[in-house]
Scaffold this motif. Sequence first.
Motif, short mmCIF file in Angstrom:
data_model
loop_
_atom_site.label_atom_id
_atom_site.label_comp_id
_atom_site.label_asym_id
_atom_site.label_seq_id
_atom_site.Cartn_x
_atom_site.Cartn_y
_atom_site.Cartn_z
N SER A 15 0.82 -1.15 0.00
CA SER A 15 -0.03 0.02 -0.14
C SER A 15 0.73 1.39 -0.01
CB SER A 15 -1.09 -0.04 1.13
OG SER A 15 -0.10 0.22 2.34
N GLU A 36 3.33 -7.92 1.30
CA GLU A 36 1.82 -7.82 1.33
C GLU A 36 1.42 -7.09 2.72
OE1 GLU A 36 -0.28 -7.88 -1.13
OE2 GLU A 36 1.39 -8.50 -2.49
N ASP A 37 0.37 -6.23 2.62
CA ASP A 37 -0.02 -5.82 3.98
C ASP A 37 -0.55 -6.58 5.07
OD1 ASP A 37 0.22 -3.58 2.04
OD2 ASP A 37 -1.26 -2.44 2.77
N GLU A 38 -1.03 -7.65 4.34
CA GLU A 38 -1.84 -8.66 5.29
C GLU A 38 -0.65 -9.29 6.39
OE1 GLU A 38 -2.22 -8.72 2.19
OE2 GLU A 38 -4.01 -7.57 2.08
N ASP A 39 0.55 -9.57 6.13
CA ASP A 39 1.60 -10.25 6.76
C ASP A 39 2.93 -9.30 6.66
OD1 ASP A 39 2.66 -11.84 8.28
OD2 ASP A 39 2.60 -13.64 7.11
#
Length: 81
Positions: A15, A36-39
């Motif tokens: 992001s 990735e922002d998720e992890d």
Amino acid sequence: DLDIVVSNPPYVLASEKDQMHPNVLDHEPHLALFVEDEDPLLFYRIIAHKAKQALCTGGSLYFETNETKAEEVCELLRGLG
């Protein structure tokens, strides 16, 4: 056993890509930059586990980090001992 492990894993959040300077985006492989922002601690976790196995007693692990995730990285490392 190793005395020191140094790593500059991918730490720029996906992001945050639009905030990167063009000279970085044009000359660095995206796989080396973005996570990735998720992890966002994915690579830190993996490297820390491997370093724990490879470092000798009193050895050191050094990371370059995203300034917004530095405390989370410290917490992760403390949790892993």
